[in-house]
Design an enzyme around this catalytic site. Structure first.
Site, PDB file in Angstrom:
ATOM      1  N   CYS A 134       0.977  -1.343   0.053  1.00 24.92           N
ATOM      2  CA  CYS A 134       0.044  -0.016   0.100  1.00 24.92           C
ATOM      3  C   CYS A 134       0.844   1.207  -0.030  1.00 24.92           C
ATOM      4  O   CYS A 134       0.696   2.239  -0.544  1.00 24.92           O
ATOM      5  CB  CYS A 134      -0.965   0.121   1.125  1.00 24.92           C
ATOM      6  N   HIS A 247      -3.036   6.195   4.761  1.00 20.97           N
ATOM      7  CA  HIS A 247      -1.584   6.400   4.880  1.00 20.97           C
ATOM      8  C   HIS A 247      -1.255   7.827   4.322  1.00 20.97           C
ATOM      9  O   HIS A 247      -1.736   8.124   3.291  1.00 20.97           O
ATOM     10  CB  HIS A 247      -0.809   5.242   3.957  1.00 20.97           C
TER      11      HIS A 247
HETATM   12  C1  2RA Z   1       0.978  -2.120   6.672  1.00 20.61           C
HETATM   13  N1  2RA Z   1       1.831  -1.960   4.473  1.00 20.61           N
HETATM   14  O1  2RA Z   1       0.594  -1.141   6.448  1.00 20.61           O
HETATM   15  C2  2RA Z   1       1.513  -3.071   5.384  1.00 20.61           C
HETATM   16  C3  2RA Z   1       0.774  -3.922   5.439  1.00 20.61           C
HETATM   17  N2  2RA Z   1      -0.719  -3.470   4.766  1.00 20.61           N
HETATM   18  O2  2RA Z   1       0.820  -2.618   7.784  1.00 20.61           O
END
Ligand code: 2RA
Length: 338
Positions: A134, A247
């Site tokens: 991601c 994120h």
């Molecule tokens: C996380 N990218 O953010 C890793 C797995 N999705 O924990």
């Protein structure tokens, strides 16, 4: 005929989002098959419908090697172990596996695809296409329009990663710990290495020999593969923050030639899948607490990085469960449609 789509890991956070995205994009499926472990078999899941599949309940079926008969596209999000176990059965059935796990991302015969960046790579799949990590996806969406102006020499990225990266249990832990913290109750720490409520944890996935983490390693190697340029140097620091679903990333990019802020702004505004949210005079910039459920990659705080000859700095936000996983995978499936 319209494709038969199997969802492997249908009861997980990403599995649920696969179904939501199939509906949102009205993916032209003739059938949608919900697969999960024996423990979940028989469960009923509400599905809003897509293509020729009407809205209604799907009954979860136990995933076995027989589950993929007549399946055209198998969307996987069950962890690397199960993806490895099921790969042969899926490919032997004639289906294409679009795998959200880290199992095959760096295999030479598996394309690693972000449809806005390297759509042509789906052409050389031999049964499996990998969905990138991601935190890599949202970064390369931002890098691609800039790379088209001038090749990239170096990227420095610090991530602010949402709890959802750890799945539904991780989101529940963030919620529960925050409540317990405010009530002065004892905190349960099960999913994350440390307390996540009102805290930041500079540790995602496992530590490697050089004291970087596997999450940071993924951003380095996956970026090179997706951008098709092994010369791009990436320095990453991945941090877990108490945000639910989106994120965020602070990114500094050094180019081999001049890329002005104006040229970057124009390139972002013209790029499908990017929303430029950037006006300091009005305190406008993307914030991860406010963008859950969206599809785009949001960019703000765009400015010159004068510490290098040709540099830009920016702030990138995207929903980790959608563009970071489910949406990107279904967009890959759209590339496979006749
Ligand atoms: C996380 N990218 O953010 C890793 C797995 N999705 O924990």
């Amino acid at each position: 005929a319209n494709p038969v789509v199997a969802i492997a890991g249908a009861t997980g956070a990403v599995g649920q989002e696969f179904m939501q995205v199939l509906h949102d994009l009205d993916f032209p499926a003739s059938e949608v098959r919900a697969l999960a472990s024996a423990r979940s078999a028989g469960k009923k899941i509400e599905f809003a419908g897509c293509g020729q599949v009407p809205a209604g309940e799907l009954t979860v079926q136990e995933m076995t090697s027989e589950s993929f008969k007549d399946v055209d596209i198998a969307l996987f999000s069950c962890g690397a172990g199960i993806s490895k176990e099921m790969r042969e059965a899926v490919v032997a059935s004639g289906a294409v596996m679009i795998d959200n796990s880290s199992a095959f991302r760096m295999d030479a015969d598996v394309p690693l695809v972000v449809p806005e960046v390297n759509p042509g790579d789906v052409s050389w799949h031999s049964g499996v296409i990998a969905n990138p990590n991601c935190s890599t996806i949202q970064m390369v969406v931002a890098l691609k329009p800039l790379y088209d102006i001038a090749p990239i020499k170096r990227v420095v990225v610090s991530t602010y990663q949402a709890a959802s990266g750890g799945g539904a249990p991780a989101m529940e832990e963030l919620y529960g710990q925050t409540k317990d913290f405010l009530n002065g109750d004892e905190l349960k720490v099960e999913v994350f290495q440390h307390r996540i409520a009102f805290n930041c944890i500079p540790h995602i996935d496992v530590f490697l020999e050089d004291d970087s983490t596997k999450e940071e390693w993924k951003m380095v190697v996956e970026t090179k593969k997706i951008m098709g340029d092994e010369n791009i140097a990436v320095a990453a620091t991945c941090v877990r923050v108490p945000v639910l679903r989106c994120h965020a990333e602070s990114v500094n990019v050094e180019f081999t030639g001049e890329v002005s802020v104006e040229a970057a702004r124009k390139a972002f505004e013209a790029f499908e899948g990017i929303t430029l949210m950037d006006d300091c005079s009005s305190n406008i910039y993307p914030m991860p607490g406010l963008l859950a459920g969206t599809n785009d990659t949001y960019i703000g705080r765009l400015r010159k990085d004068s510490t290098v000859e040709h540099g830009l700095a920016m702030w990138i936000v995207a929903d980790q469960i959608r563009k970071g996983a489910a949406l990107n995978a279904v967009q890959i499936a759209q590339l496979l449609l006749p």
